[in-house]
Design an enzyme around this catalytic site. Structure first.
Site, mmCIF file in Angstrom:
data_model
loop_
_atom_site.group_PDB
_atom_site.id
_atom_site.type_symbol
_atom_site.label_atom_id
_atom_site.label_comp_id
_atom_site.label_asym_id
_atom_site.label_seq_id
_atom_site.Cartn_x
_atom_site.Cartn_y
_atom_site.Cartn_z
ATOM 1 N N GLY A 147 -50.983 34.786 73.497
ATOM 2 C CA GLY A 147 -51.450 33.382 74.051
ATOM 3 C C GLY A 147 -52.724 33.369 74.697
ATOM 4 N N ILE B 49 -47.270 31.154 74.932
ATOM 5 C CA ILE B 49 -47.584 30.388 73.622
ATOM 6 C C ILE B 49 -46.809 29.069 73.369
ATOM 7 C CG2 ILE B 49 -46.957 30.514 70.689
ATOM 8 C CD1 ILE B 49 -47.523 33.783 71.159
ATOM 9 N N TYR C 122 -45.124 14.151 76.829
ATOM 10 C CA TYR C 122 -44.809 15.619 76.468
ATOM 11 C C TYR C 122 -43.936 15.562 75.330
ATOM 12 C CZ TYR C 122 -45.039 20.343 78.012
ATOM 13 O OH TYR C 122 -45.083 21.704 77.853
ATOM 14 N N LYS D 203 -39.407 22.964 75.270
ATOM 15 C CA LYS D 203 -39.335 23.894 76.686
ATOM 16 C C LYS D 203 -38.065 23.985 77.096
ATOM 17 C CE LYS D 203 -43.808 24.888 77.220
ATOM 18 N NZ LYS D 203 -44.319 26.209 76.951
HETATM 19 P P1 NAP Z 1 -53.783 27.775 75.768
HETATM 20 O O1 NAP Z 1 -54.904 28.560 76.577
HETATM 21 O O2 NAP Z 1 -54.314 26.653 74.581
HETATM 22 O O3 NAP Z 1 -52.669 28.719 75.104
HETATM 23 C C1 NAP Z 1 -51.643 28.583 74.128
HETATM 24 C C2 NAP Z 1 -51.837 29.606 73.156
HETATM 25 O O4 NAP Z 1 -50.498 29.655 72.280
HETATM 26 C C3 NAP Z 1 -53.005 29.862 72.402
HETATM 27 O O5 NAP Z 1 -53.502 31.064 72.662
HETATM 28 C C4 NAP Z 1 -52.494 29.439 71.076
HETATM 29 O O6 NAP Z 1 -53.360 29.963 70.158
HETATM 30 C C5 NAP Z 1 -51.383 30.349 71.050
HETATM 31 N N1 NAP Z 1 -50.411 29.926 69.813
HETATM 32 C C6 NAP Z 1 -50.219 28.583 69.323
HETATM 33 N N2 NAP Z 1 -49.592 28.824 68.124
HETATM 34 C C7 NAP Z 1 -49.419 30.240 67.996
HETATM 35 C C8 NAP Z 1 -48.958 30.848 66.799
HETATM 36 N N3 NAP Z 1 -48.507 30.431 65.766
HETATM 37 N N4 NAP Z 1 -49.203 32.305 67.067
HETATM 38 C C9 NAP Z 1 -49.632 32.923 68.007
HETATM 39 N N5 NAP Z 1 -50.201 31.966 68.808
HETATM 40 C C10 NAP Z 1 -50.074 30.872 68.968
HETATM 41 O O7 NAP Z 1 -53.138 26.916 76.842
HETATM 42 P P2 NAP Z 1 -52.175 27.211 78.025
HETATM 43 O O8 NAP Z 1 -51.913 26.145 78.798
HETATM 44 O O9 NAP Z 1 -52.510 28.570 78.711
HETATM 45 O O10 NAP Z 1 -50.584 27.727 77.248
HETATM 46 C C11 NAP Z 1 -49.894 28.972 77.609
HETATM 47 C C12 NAP Z 1 -48.657 28.689 77.866
HETATM 48 O O11 NAP Z 1 -48.413 27.956 79.275
HETATM 49 C C13 NAP Z 1 -47.899 27.524 76.981
HETATM 50 O O12 NAP Z 1 -46.579 28.030 76.699
HETATM 51 C C14 NAP Z 1 -47.811 26.108 77.730
HETATM 52 O O13 NAP Z 1 -46.959 25.458 77.281
HETATM 53 C C15 NAP Z 1 -47.461 26.810 79.197
HETATM 54 N N6 NAP Z 1 -47.665 25.905 80.085
HETATM 55 C C16 NAP Z 1 -48.981 25.273 80.306
HETATM 56 C C17 NAP Z 1 -49.285 24.300 81.427
HETATM 57 C C18 NAP Z 1 -50.578 23.952 81.427
HETATM 58 O O14 NAP Z 1 -50.771 22.689 82.303
HETATM 59 N N7 NAP Z 1 -51.615 24.199 80.809
HETATM 60 C C19 NAP Z 1 -47.967 23.928 82.298
HETATM 61 C C20 NAP Z 1 -46.992 24.627 82.096
HETATM 62 C C21 NAP Z 1 -46.893 25.512 81.128
HETATM 63 P P3 NAP Z 1 -54.317 28.876 69.319
HETATM 64 O O15 NAP Z 1 -55.437 28.423 70.123
HETATM 65 O O16 NAP Z 1 -54.745 29.694 67.879
HETATM 66 O O17 NAP Z 1 -53.330 27.813 68.861
#
Ligand code: NAP
Length: 255
Positions: free
Chosen positions: A12, A91, A155, A162
């Site tokens: 991710g 992810i 969301y 989730k």
């Molecule tokens: P991010 O940098 O966009 O990371 C999300 C990752 O998921 C990206 O690397 C994305 O790759 C990858 N992904 C999506 N589809 C995929 C697939 N089919 N195979 C492999 N990788 C895939 O955003 P982030 O906020 O750090 O998110 C990481 C996690 O934290 C997620 O589960 C998110 O829901 C969770 N989270 C985030 C927040 C927030 O506010 N940011 C809060 C709570 C939880 P691509 O770019 O290629 O799609």
């Protein structure tokens, strides 16, 4: 050095703002050898550039929708690392149109995609990781959000995914506990990243949390990474099936 001599894989990392990247970097600082995965050629250069800033990285392709790519990652890890101590699953994905308007209008395809990428992938990855973690007190960590416990407008289908991910953590904790493998989640407060930028009204979510959280501020990637370090390390050896909120306390509020 909380992770000295350990080896882990981090799924991710899209760019330098990714929560997964903050965790990878922090784990590496604490002595762990890290493998990073990237989804498709589009992101390879980015992943390799980031990986070049940490010590002795391994960089592998993996689209979690493809079983053969997941299997190939763990075959490479077995060959290169000989075993595995931790996995970080960072992810999530939903179609952009599903993160605007009402959940009521979720399409069948939008529902399937969100569940498959954001929730099912944890079980698929854990199944492949477990044999490499035998006898090593492994730790599997995913990232979730309060939108799986309470309604956060916009969301939508990602909240439902989730909720499914959170239960997946508990079922996997039960299944893998007898092999001394722990499975936990961090429920992170909102942080500006590539994924969160796709959520309708995200800056309002950030503002609201800043005003209402007990600590009266937002969290950042480093705070999530520090909590992750605890769950990945032996300090958390008695903790499994847990969802740890790293959100400046926002989840305790009733209004
Ligand atoms: P991010 O940098 O966009 O990371 C999300 C990752 O998921 C990206 O690397 C994305 O790759 C990858 N992904 C999506 N589809 C995929 C697939 N089919 N195979 C492999 N990788 C895939 O955003 P982030 O906020 O750090 O998110 C990481 C996690 O934290 C997620 O589960 C998110 O829901 C969770 N989270 C985030 C927040 C927030 O506010 N940011 C809060 C709570 C939880 P691509 O770019 O290629 O799609």
């Amino acid at each position: 050095m909380l992770l000295n001599g350990k080896a882990g894989v981090v799924f991710g990392v899209a760019n330098k703002r990714s929560l997964a990247w903050a965790i990878a970097r922090r784990a590496n600082e604490e002595g762990a050898r890290i493998a990073l995965t990237y989804q498709g050629e589009r992101l390879e250069e980015n992943a390799r550039k980031l990986a070049a800033t940490i010590k002795d990285p391994l960089v592998l392709p993996c689209d979690v929708n493809k079983d053969d790519e997941i299997a190939a990652v763990f075959a490479s890890l077995s060959e290169e690392f000989g075993g595995l101590d931790f996995v970080v699953h960072g992810i999530a994905f939903a179609l952009k149109e599903e993160l605007e308007g009402q959940y009521l209008n979720t399409s069948r395809e939008g529902y399937r995609v969100a569940q498959e990428v954001s929730s099912y992938s944890l079980a698929a990855i854990a199944r492949h990781a477990a044999p490499l973690m035998e006898g090593r007190n492994g730790s599997i960590l995913t990232l979730t959000y309060l939108g799986g416990e309470r309604v956060i407008p916009h969301y939508n289908v990602m909240g439902v995914a989730k909720a499914s991910l959170d239960m997946s953590v508990r079922y996997l904790a039960w299944d893998l506990g007898e092999r001394s493998i722990r499975v936990n989640a961090i429920s992170a407060g909102p942080v500006k990243t590539l994924a969160s930028a796709g959520i309708g009204g995200f800056s309002k979510i950030l503002d609201h949390m800043r005003n209402r959280a007990p600590l009266r501020r937002n969290v950042d990637q480093e705070e999530v990474a520090d909590a992750a370090l605890f769950l990945l390390s032996d300090l958390a050896r008695g903790v499994t099936g847990e969802i740890l909120h790293v959100d400046c306390g926002y989840h305790i509020m009733g209004m």
